[in-house]
Write a protein that holds these residues in place. Structure first.
Motif, short mmCIF file in Angstrom:
data_model
loop_
_atom_site.label_atom_id
_atom_site.label_comp_id
_atom_site.label_asym_id
_atom_site.label_seq_id
_atom_site.Cartn_x
_atom_site.Cartn_y
_atom_site.Cartn_z
N ARG A 223 21.64 -38.43 -77.61
CA ARG A 223 22.74 -37.51 -78.89
C ARG A 223 21.68 -37.35 -79.72
O ARG A 223 21.00 -37.90 -80.28
CB ARG A 223 23.90 -38.82 -78.56
N LYS B 144 19.28 -40.84 -70.69
CA LYS B 144 20.58 -40.79 -71.01
C LYS B 144 20.87 -40.96 -71.99
O LYS B 144 20.51 -41.20 -73.08
CB LYS B 144 21.11 -42.15 -69.40
N SER B 145 22.32 -40.72 -72.05
CA SER B 145 22.79 -40.92 -72.90
C SER B 145 22.29 -40.30 -74.48
O SER B 145 22.07 -40.94 -75.68
CB SER B 145 23.39 -42.43 -73.74
#
Length: 271
Positions: free
Chosen positions: A199, A196-197
């Motif tokens: 970037r 997840k997360s």
């Protein structure tokens, strides 16, 4: 890359032979000289290609293919070794030079009709004058991701890693896939976990042989590590003081590892 008449003045030269680069004892891999000073260059001068500028001076690549250059105080070294020894601007020139040379080596004949290809005189391309098929350098996008789990980082040993080397996960982007989809797929396929997360971090040309590495940072979400046994042989979570041998920071893998560990202290370092 247009065809280019080599000017009658000193320039920087990158000399390639087979899959190696010529390194001079005093000049390094970027040899500053007038082409008349390099006797073997005259034979191949029509094959020279300008690959940019270094220190505001023209830089040319000369691909001797299977021939070996004759130059005192010089040796042929592997591309990876050469790139590890260079700083950013020289690294970029060397990466570009190798990919240009590889493109011209592998596009001598038309893939449609088999006729000899000709270099285009105003862009980096080859064209078949018989069937008009035109080719451009292949660039293969790859993703690479550093995954954190609290104060630990996921490091894996790949089948093709040199002995003792561990790194973060990477893989090629497939047709019809976004970069983000490729990250999630590769992580699941290689170690069986969800992240997840996600970037973006940075990108880096990677001429092994013609990749563009697109780097990401991510956090662990769920699942237990289960390596695929094909691309990845071993994988585990490591604290920074437990790291095995990892890639150097000239590579995007090394910079991603450093950035991921700094993020634990609230420092975000993408460029």
């Amino acid at each position: 890359m247009p065809l280019y008449t080599v000017p009658d003045k000193p320039a920087y030269w990158l000399i390639l032979s087979r899959n190696k680069v010529l390194r001079h004892e005093h000049h390094g891999t970027l040899i500053y000289a007038h082409h008349s000073e390099l006797s073997f260059v005259s034979t191949y001068i029509d094959e020279a290609v300008k690959v940019g500028e270094y220190h505001d001076t023209d830089c040319f690549v000369l691909d001797m293919q299977q021939q070996e250059p004759e130059l005192d105080d010089a040796e042929l070294i592997g591309l990876r070794e050469a790139m590890m020894a260079e700083h950013d601007s020289a690294y970029n020139i060397l990466a570009r030079a190798w990919q240009v040379a590889l493109f011209l080596r592998t596009h001598r004949y038309c893939g449609q009709c088999g006729s000899e290809m000709q270099r285009v005189d105003w862009e980096l391309a080859t064209v078949c004058h018989r069937c008009q098929h035109r080719c451009y350098p292949r660039i293969s996008p790859c993703i690479i991701v550093a995954i954190k789990k609290q104060n630990q980082l996921l490091l894996a040993k790949g089948r093709h890693h040199k002995q003792g080397m561990y790194s973060i996960l990477a893989g090629f982007v497939e047709s019809g896939e976004s970069l983000e989809q490729a990250v999630h797929r590769e992580v699941m396929e290689e170690v069986g976990i969800k992240i997840k997360s996600l970037r973006y971090f940075d990108s880096q040309p990677w001429p092994f042989p013609h990749s563009l590495m697109v780097g990401f940072l991510a956090e662990y979400d769920s699942g237990e590590i289960c390596v695929d046994g094909e691309e990845i042989l071993e994988a585990s979570w490591y604290k920074e003081n437990e790291f095995p041998l990892i890639p150097p920071e000239f590579s995007i893998a090394g910079r991603l590892i450093t950035a991921a560990m700094k993020e634990h202290d609230g420092v975000n370092t993408p460029r």
